[in-house]
Design a protein around this motif. Sequence first.
Motif, mmCIF file in Angstrom:
data_model
loop_
_atom_site.group_PDB
_atom_site.id
_atom_site.type_symbol
_atom_site.label_atom_id
_atom_site.label_comp_id
_atom_site.label_asym_id
_atom_site.label_seq_id
_atom_site.Cartn_x
_atom_site.Cartn_y
_atom_site.Cartn_z
ATOM 1 N N VAL A 78 -2.017 4.052 3.650
ATOM 2 C CA VAL A 78 -3.187 3.314 3.551
ATOM 3 C C VAL A 78 -3.317 2.517 4.769
ATOM 4 O O VAL A 78 -4.319 2.158 5.510
ATOM 5 C CB VAL A 78 -3.433 2.607 2.261
ATOM 6 N N TRP A 79 -2.130 1.826 4.874
ATOM 7 C CA TRP A 79 -2.264 0.775 6.480
ATOM 8 C C TRP A 79 -2.564 1.549 7.693
ATOM 9 O O TRP A 79 -3.109 1.139 8.587
ATOM 10 C CB TRP A 79 -0.984 -0.011 6.440
ATOM 11 N N TRP A 80 -1.822 2.867 7.722
ATOM 12 C CA TRP A 80 -2.044 3.820 8.925
ATOM 13 C C TRP A 80 -3.599 3.994 8.831
ATOM 14 O O TRP A 80 -4.083 3.811 10.028
ATOM 15 C CB TRP A 80 -1.281 4.860 8.627
ATOM 16 N N GLY A 81 -4.305 4.433 7.965
ATOM 17 C CA GLY A 81 -5.721 4.651 8.012
ATOM 18 C C GLY A 81 -6.497 3.324 8.031
ATOM 19 O O GLY A 81 -7.479 3.551 9.114
ATOM 20 N N ALA A 101 -11.500 -4.190 4.053
ATOM 21 C CA ALA A 101 -10.967 -5.487 3.555
ATOM 22 C C ALA A 101 -10.506 -5.305 2.128
ATOM 23 O O ALA A 101 -9.394 -6.066 1.525
ATOM 24 C CB ALA A 101 -11.888 -6.867 3.469
ATOM 25 N N LEU A 102 -11.156 -4.445 1.331
ATOM 26 C CA LEU A 102 -10.235 -3.846 -0.028
ATOM 27 C C LEU A 102 -9.146 -3.197 0.256
ATOM 28 O O LEU A 102 -8.155 -3.460 -0.429
ATOM 29 C CB LEU A 102 -11.303 -3.025 -0.708
ATOM 30 N N CYS A 103 -8.888 -2.528 0.988
ATOM 31 C CA CYS A 103 -7.764 -1.934 1.555
ATOM 32 C C CYS A 103 -6.652 -2.790 1.859
ATOM 33 O O CYS A 103 -5.509 -2.501 1.439
ATOM 34 C CB CYS A 103 -7.927 -0.945 2.696
ATOM 35 N N GLU A 104 -7.129 -3.818 2.733
ATOM 36 C CA GLU A 104 -6.130 -4.820 3.085
ATOM 37 C C GLU A 104 -5.502 -5.568 2.160
ATOM 38 O O GLU A 104 -4.323 -5.941 1.854
ATOM 39 C CB GLU A 104 -6.758 -5.828 4.053
ATOM 40 N N ALA A 105 -6.431 -5.605 1.143
ATOM 41 C CA ALA A 105 -6.008 -6.514 -0.319
ATOM 42 C C ALA A 105 -4.971 -5.762 -1.012
ATOM 43 O O ALA A 105 -4.084 -6.379 -1.473
ATOM 44 C CB ALA A 105 -7.284 -6.895 -1.085
ATOM 45 N N TRP A 106 -5.260 -4.515 -1.070
ATOM 46 C CA TRP A 106 -4.312 -3.680 -1.871
ATOM 47 C C TRP A 106 -2.914 -3.400 -1.081
ATOM 48 O O TRP A 106 -1.951 -3.529 -1.796
ATOM 49 C CB TRP A 106 -4.855 -2.321 -2.056
ATOM 50 N N VAL A 107 -3.139 -3.435 0.225
ATOM 51 C CA VAL A 107 -1.667 -3.272 0.936
ATOM 52 C C VAL A 107 -0.880 -4.628 0.774
ATOM 53 O O VAL A 107 0.407 -4.551 0.673
ATOM 54 C CB VAL A 107 -1.962 -2.718 2.109
ATOM 55 N N ASN A 114 -6.614 -4.878 -7.862
ATOM 56 C CA ASN A 114 -6.887 -4.506 -6.172
ATOM 57 C C ASN A 114 -6.969 -3.026 -6.078
ATOM 58 O O ASN A 114 -7.856 -2.438 -5.484
ATOM 59 C CB ASN A 114 -5.784 -4.944 -5.254
ATOM 60 N N ARG A 115 -6.456 -2.205 -6.857
ATOM 61 C CA ARG A 115 -6.604 -0.702 -6.583
ATOM 62 C C ARG A 115 -8.043 -0.412 -7.398
ATOM 63 O O ARG A 115 -8.606 0.772 -6.649
ATOM 64 C CB ARG A 115 -5.295 0.190 -7.435
ATOM 65 N N VAL A 138 -6.846 4.358 -1.589
ATOM 66 C CA VAL A 138 -6.101 3.391 -2.414
ATOM 67 C C VAL A 138 -6.431 3.556 -3.547
ATOM 68 O O VAL A 138 -5.230 3.602 -4.527
ATOM 69 C CB VAL A 138 -7.002 2.043 -2.013
ATOM 70 N N GLY A 139 -7.493 4.218 -4.242
ATOM 71 C CA GLY A 139 -7.801 4.415 -5.641
ATOM 72 C C GLY A 139 -7.064 5.426 -6.185
ATOM 73 O O GLY A 139 -6.660 5.446 -7.341
#
Length: 198
Positions: A78-81, A101-107, A114-115, A138-139
């Motif tokens: 996810v961080w790569w994406g 921003a939602l992806c950052e929160a989950w990472v 968060n997922r 992420v989901g």
Amino acid sequence: MGSATDTTPPVTIAAAAGLRLQLARQLFGTMPEMADDITARPAEGEHVFDFARRLRLGETPEEAISLMAFALQPRPAVWWGHECLKAAPELLTEQDREMLALCEAWVAEPSEANRYNALNAGLHAAVRGPGAWLALAVGWASGSMAPEGLPPALVPLFAIGRALNAGVLTALARVPQDMRRRMLDHYVGMAEVLAKTA
């Protein structure tokens, strides 16, 4: 890494913690659905990184992106994406930025809350652009792929890779043609670095 000659690329021998599996053929064995996105096949004993390099130099270099989307462990994936999309911020929409921003929160904190925030946003996105695909990744990183409140539906192992692949390739398609190959190489290089440092 092994030594290289003028005609033989280096062979990867060190394990990378950020990969699901080190050998590409084993990866295909656990997720045969990868064959829908990658037509080339790895050699016996070929490391993921070596196969990715071979794909990058082949007829369909985009398959190297597809490989890394499936090969990375969920958080580094996810961080790569995220970093692939951020590599060309001028090409992002407002929706993409909200999804990032939602992806950052989950990472930062891979909680179920968060997922689900990312999953629900991706499912209800007005446009299925790169940010929405990344939110779906992420989901689909773990748990249930059903929206919150519905009976759980087990996430197939390949789902996160399929979503990441769609997101990163959609982002790449927005890059001007004359810069696309350089950006593709950058994406694949970032995946390898993240896999080694995870």
